[in-house]
Design a protein around this motif. Structure first.
Motif, PDB file in Angstrom:
ATOM      1  N   LEU B  14       0.820  -1.211   0.000  1.00  0.00           N
ATOM      2  CA  LEU B  14       0.000   0.000   0.000  1.00  0.00           C
ATOM      3  C   LEU B  14       0.861   1.271   0.000  1.00  0.00           C
ATOM      4  N   SER B  15       0.574   2.128  -0.944  1.00  0.00           N
ATOM      5  CA  SER B  15       1.244   3.439  -1.000  1.00  0.00           C
ATOM      6  C   SER B  15       0.185   4.508  -1.157  1.00  0.00           C
ATOM      7  N   LEU B  16       0.463   5.659  -0.563  1.00  0.00           N
ATOM      8  CA  LEU B  16      -0.470   6.779  -0.724  1.00  0.00           C
ATOM      9  C   LEU B  16       0.331   8.057  -0.899  1.00  0.00           C
ATOM     10  N   LYS B  17      -0.002   8.765  -1.959  1.00  0.00           N
ATOM     11  CA  LYS B  17       0.696  10.025  -2.220  1.00  0.00           C
ATOM     12  C   LYS B  17      -0.321  11.032  -2.731  1.00  0.00           C
ATOM     13  N   PHE B  18      -0.221  12.241  -2.226  1.00  0.00           N
ATOM     14  CA  PHE B  18      -1.087  13.309  -2.737  1.00  0.00           C
ATOM     15  C   PHE B  18      -0.310  14.124  -3.767  1.00  0.00           C
ATOM     16  N   ASP B  19      -1.009  15.043  -4.415  1.00  0.00           N
ATOM     17  CA  ASP B  19      -0.371  15.847  -5.466  1.00  0.00           C
ATOM     18  C   ASP B  19       0.817  16.637  -4.923  1.00  0.00           C
ATOM     19  N   ILE B  20       0.681  17.092  -3.686  1.00  0.00           N
ATOM     20  CA  ILE B  20       1.749  17.914  -3.097  1.00  0.00           C
ATOM     21  C   ILE B  20       2.381  17.125  -1.946  1.00  0.00           C
ATOM     22  N   GLY B  21       3.682  17.279  -1.795  1.00  0.00           N
ATOM     23  CA  GLY B  21       4.375  16.710  -0.637  1.00  0.00           C
ATOM     24  C   GLY B  21       4.833  15.282  -0.826  1.00  0.00           C
ATOM     25  N   ALA B  22       5.559  14.815   0.220  1.00  0.00           N
ATOM     26  CA  ALA B  22       6.134  13.463   0.186  1.00  0.00           C
ATOM     27  C   ALA B  22       5.016  12.430   0.358  1.00  0.00           C
ATOM     28  N   PRO B  23       5.254  11.172  -0.077  1.00  0.00           N
ATOM     29  CA  PRO B  23       4.226  10.145   0.109  1.00  0.00           C
ATOM     30  C   PRO B  23       3.928   9.911   1.586  1.00  0.00           C
ATOM     31  N   LEU B  24       2.644   9.703   1.900  1.00  0.00           N
ATOM     32  CA  LEU B  24       2.269   9.438   3.295  1.00  0.00           C
ATOM     33  C   LEU B  24       2.614   8.000   3.676  1.00  0.00           C
ATOM     34  N   PHE B  25       2.425   7.082   2.721  1.00  0.00           N
ATOM     35  CA  PHE B  25       2.778   5.679   2.961  1.00  0.00           C
ATOM     36  C   PHE B  25       3.475   5.132   1.727  1.00  0.00           C
ATOM     37  N   ASN B  26       4.429   4.249   1.971  1.00  0.00           N
ATOM     38  CA  ASN B  26       5.198   3.727   0.856  1.00  0.00           C
ATOM     39  C   ASN B  26       5.369   2.218   1.000  1.00  0.00           C
ATOM     40  N   ASP B  27       4.703   1.459   0.166  1.00  0.00           N
ATOM     41  CA  ASP B  27       4.834   0.006   0.108  1.00  0.00           C
ATOM     42  C   ASP B  27       4.661  -0.663   1.481  1.00  0.00           C
ATOM     43  N   LYS B 222       5.707   6.761  11.100  1.00  0.00           N
ATOM     44  CA  LYS B 222       6.801   7.733  11.024  1.00  0.00           C
ATOM     45  C   LYS B 222       7.482   7.618   9.669  1.00  0.00           C
ATOM     46  N   ASP B 223       7.712   8.723   9.027  1.00  0.00           N
ATOM     47  CA  ASP B 223       8.420   8.793   7.742  1.00  0.00           C
ATOM     48  C   ASP B 223       7.854   7.803   6.724  1.00  0.00           C
ATOM     49  N   SER B 224       6.564   7.807   6.521  1.00  0.00           N
ATOM     50  CA  SER B 224       5.850   6.969   5.530  1.00  0.00           C
ATOM     51  C   SER B 224       5.906   5.482   5.847  1.00  0.00           C
ATOM     52  N   LYS B 225       6.347   5.140   7.054  1.00  0.00           N
ATOM     53  CA  LYS B 225       6.461   3.712   7.398  1.00  0.00           C
ATOM     54  C   LYS B 225       5.714   3.406   8.689  1.00  0.00           C
ATOM     55  N   LEU B 226       5.433   2.127   8.863  1.00  0.00           N
ATOM     56  CA  LEU B 226       4.823   1.685  10.111  1.00  0.00           C
ATOM     57  C   LEU B 226       5.916   1.031  10.958  1.00  0.00           C
ATOM     58  N   ILE B 227       6.055   1.479  12.186  1.00  0.00           N
ATOM     59  CA  ILE B 227       7.062   0.900  13.076  1.00  0.00           C
ATOM     60  C   ILE B 227       6.317   0.177  14.192  1.00  0.00           C
ATOM     61  N   PHE B 228       6.596  -1.108  14.346  1.00  0.00           N
ATOM     62  CA  PHE B 228       5.832  -1.933  15.284  1.00  0.00           C
ATOM     63  C   PHE B 228       6.555  -2.048  16.608  1.00  0.00           C
ATOM     64  N   GLU B 229       5.801  -1.931  17.687  1.00  0.00           N
ATOM     65  CA  GLU B 229       6.421  -2.061  19.003  1.00  0.00           C
ATOM     66  C   GLU B 229       6.619  -3.527  19.376  1.00  0.00           C
ATOM     67  N   ASN B 230       5.685  -4.388  18.915  1.00  0.00           N
ATOM     68  CA  ASN B 230       5.818  -5.805  19.214  1.00  0.00           C
ATOM     69  C   ASN B 230       5.573  -6.594  17.927  1.00  0.00           C
ATOM     70  N   GLN B 231       6.658  -6.874  17.211  1.00  0.00           N
ATOM     71  CA  GLN B 231       6.518  -7.424  15.863  1.00  0.00           C
ATOM     72  C   GLN B 231       5.989  -8.858  15.845  1.00  0.00           C
ATOM     73  N   ASN B 232       6.034  -9.537  16.996  1.00  0.00           N
ATOM     74  CA  ASN B 232       5.637 -10.948  16.992  1.00  0.00           C
ATOM     75  C   ASN B 232       4.134 -11.131  16.797  1.00  0.00           C
ATOM     76  N   SER B 233       3.387 -10.142  17.253  1.00  0.00           N
ATOM     77  CA  SER B 233       1.942 -10.345  17.264  1.00  0.00           C
ATOM     78  C   SER B 233       1.260  -9.970  15.957  1.00  0.00           C
ATOM     79  N   ILE B 234       1.961  -9.300  15.073  1.00  0.00           N
ATOM     80  CA  ILE B 234       1.341  -8.865  13.827  1.00  0.00           C
ATOM     81  C   ILE B 234       2.160  -9.385  12.658  1.00  0.00           C
ATOM     82  N   GLU B 235       1.455  -9.898  11.678  1.00  0.00           N
ATOM     83  CA  GLU B 235       2.164 -10.350  10.483  1.00  0.00           C
ATOM     84  C   GLU B 235       2.522  -9.145   9.642  1.00  0.00           C
ATOM     85  N   ILE B 236       3.808  -9.007   9.371  1.00  0.00           N
ATOM     86  CA  ILE B 236       4.256  -7.826   8.643  1.00  0.00           C
ATOM     87  C   ILE B 236       4.915  -8.270   7.341  1.00  0.00           C
TER      88      ILE B 236
END
Lengths: 274, 239
Positions: B14-27, B222-236
């Motif tokens: 999933l990526s999301l970018k608007f016409d202006i500015g940096a992408p909000l989410f990237n892959d 943060k910075d178009s990415k998702l940072i997980f606090e507990n990576q074991n519980s979520i499939e990433i």
């Protein structure tokens, strides 16, 4: 070069009109489709509530203004027609002239203009504000298709209101105008009624229905479409409202003129004048 | 409308970018575990709300897919998605109420329109929510006639009264007052304690004190990415 530029401009303008028309009719198709195809899923009671509210605002609340305009227009037309026709010995033609002017021309046109001014602007700005406030997103999130809950009832309620208002306009203009006109230009009531009854034909009824159904449809399609074009900002709302009014007037007046012109050309052809 | 049970929610590339500015989410890739509370954290403007809206199918990503029960939202029409959508509910940051309806009409609308008034706990549960959130005095008012906090509470009640399987909350505790926050906490606890394993709550929230009151998985945006606090519980995936 000038001719090429002109042709280019005309082509672009025609292209944009065709595109606009296609987009608005696509919206209509999707809104009807979502109501009809998902009739098991949609709550018709909720949709009916919106239709009745729309009829109340567009139809019922416009009655005082329509009454006043119809009385003024009817009185003026009857007084002027009667006095001018009697000068040239055409007093028998009063009914024909009044029917043509009121039922075929003024009724549909003035009703459409009043509805554009009152309800068209209201709908375009209401939908624009709903879009900015996130109300359209909220409806979608509840599984309610905005086209079936917002566009369809407004369109249906609007068309019903326009046809009823135009009929009301004609009745008030024909009879109210006559009674007020009596103070200035007395005419026998039986003569007036006979003259009107003799003049009204099925063609008048069809033309009346055609013009009002189209006007009602186009006003509400255009105003809903323009309202939904708003993207993010409240400052877009007055812009789309203005555009909705201008486009509604252009389509309505254009269609009414086109229909009238084609009918009179056909009349002239039947008389062998062209 | 018959609801369809949600068995999984996934986002792929999933990526999301608007016409202006940096992408909000990237892959971004993520599979949401049912039966949990997921909290999205981050600075204002980092994309928490828009991420929720993408998950709820209200915003289309520039690239990638949001997938419900193995079906991409891109491939589903409004009508095809509707049975799944009515299993979800979202509370918007501003309440998302219809301005031409009273608060009670707003609250009842999803139940009445989707013909779930009798099927659900309906009236009894609604009365309980109204009493817990203490908005009885405002029910006949239109949204413009009440404060932003009351509008937000009405939005919360509307999202809860449908008893959805998946709840999306956008800053649910913001501006609603201490008592309503307690009522919300109580509702969420009650919702979770009913022993159902396939409910999911996704919450965008920047109030750490409120988040810490729940047993939840936390995701930092943060910075178009998702940072997980507990990576074991979520499939990433490639987050």
């Amino acid at each position: 070069m000038f001719i090429l530029d002109l042709a280019d401009n005309i082509g672009n303008r025609i292209g944009s009109v065709v595109r606009y028309t296609l987009q608005t009719w696509t919206m209509v198709y999707v809104s009807f489709r979502s109501v009809i195809i998902n009739r098991k899923h949609n709550s018709f009671r909720e949709i009916f509530k919106v239709i009745s509210t729309q009829i109340y605002f567009t139809g019922f609340q416009a009655l005082p203004l329509i009454s006043m305009l119809a009385l003024i227009a009817g009185t003026l037309i009857i007084i002027q027609s009667s006095s001018q026709l009697s000068k040239v010995g055409g007093g028998d033609m009063l009914g024909n002239l009044v029917v043509v002017l009121i039922i075929r021309e003024l009724g549909p046109l003035m009703t459409a203009l009043v509805v554009i001014a009152r309800s068209g602007t209201a709908i375009a700005s209401e939908l624009g504000n709903m879009k900015v406030n996130g109300e359209i997103d909220a409806l979608e999130s509840m599984g309610i298709n905005p086209l079936s809950y917002i566009v369809f009832p407004r369109l249906l309620g609007g068309i019903i209101s326009v046809v009823c208002l135009a009929l009301y306009f004609c009745i008030v203009a024909l009879f109210g105008g006559y009674f007020i006109g009596q103070f200035v230009q007395p005419i026998s009531f039986s003569f007036y009624i006979d003259s009107i009854a003799y003049a009204i034909s099925s063609a008048d009824v069809w033309l009346f229905l055609l013009k009002n159904l189209f006007s009602g449809g186009m006003i509400f399609i255009i105003c809903c479409y323009q309202g939904l074009l708003v993207k993010q900002s409240f400052t877009e709302v007055p812009q789309v409202t203005t555009k909705a009014v201008v486009n509604s007037i252009m389509y309505t007046v254009g269609f009414n003129s086109l229909v009238s012109l084609s009918v009179y050309l056909q009349n002239l052809r039947q008389l062998g004048l062209i | 409308m018959r609801r369809e049970r949600i068995t999984d929610i996934e986002i792929k590339n999933l990526s999301l970018k608007f016409d202006i500015g940096a992408p909000l989410f990237n892959d971004v890739n993520l599979k949401f575990p049912l039966g949990k509370i997921i909290v999205l954290e981050g600075q204002p403007g980092c994309g928490k709300s828009i991420f929720l809206r993408m998950l709820a199918g209200l915003v289309e990503p520039t690239q990638g897919d949001v997938i419900y029960n193995g079906r991409s939202l891109r491939e589903m029409s409004f009508e095809q998605f509707a049975p799944l959508r009515t299993s979800t509910s979202i509370c918007f940051e501003n309440g998302g109420l219809l301005m031409n309806k009273s608060l009670i009409e707003n609250i009842k609308l999803p139940l009445l329109y989707n013909q779930q008034w009798r099927a659900e706990r309906g009236g009894i549960y609604l009365d309980k929510l109204i009493s817990n959130f203490n908005i009885k005095d405002f029910l006949d008012h239109r949204p413009a006639a009440v404060s932003a906090g009351v509008r937000k509470i009405a939005g919360l009640v509307r999202s809860l009264v449908c008893t959805p399987q998946v709840l999306f909350f956008d800053e649910p505790n913001l501006g609603i007052g201490e008592n309503a926050v307690e009522a919300l906490k109580h509702c969420i606890d009650e919702y979770r304690s009913e022993g159902k394993q396939d409910e999911l709550i996704v919450m965008a929230c920047s109030d750490r004190r409120f988040i810490e009151r729940f047993d939840c998985e936390r995701i930092q945006i943060k910075d178009s990415k998702l940072i997980f606090e507990n990576q074991n519980s979520i499939e990433i995936g490639a987050a």
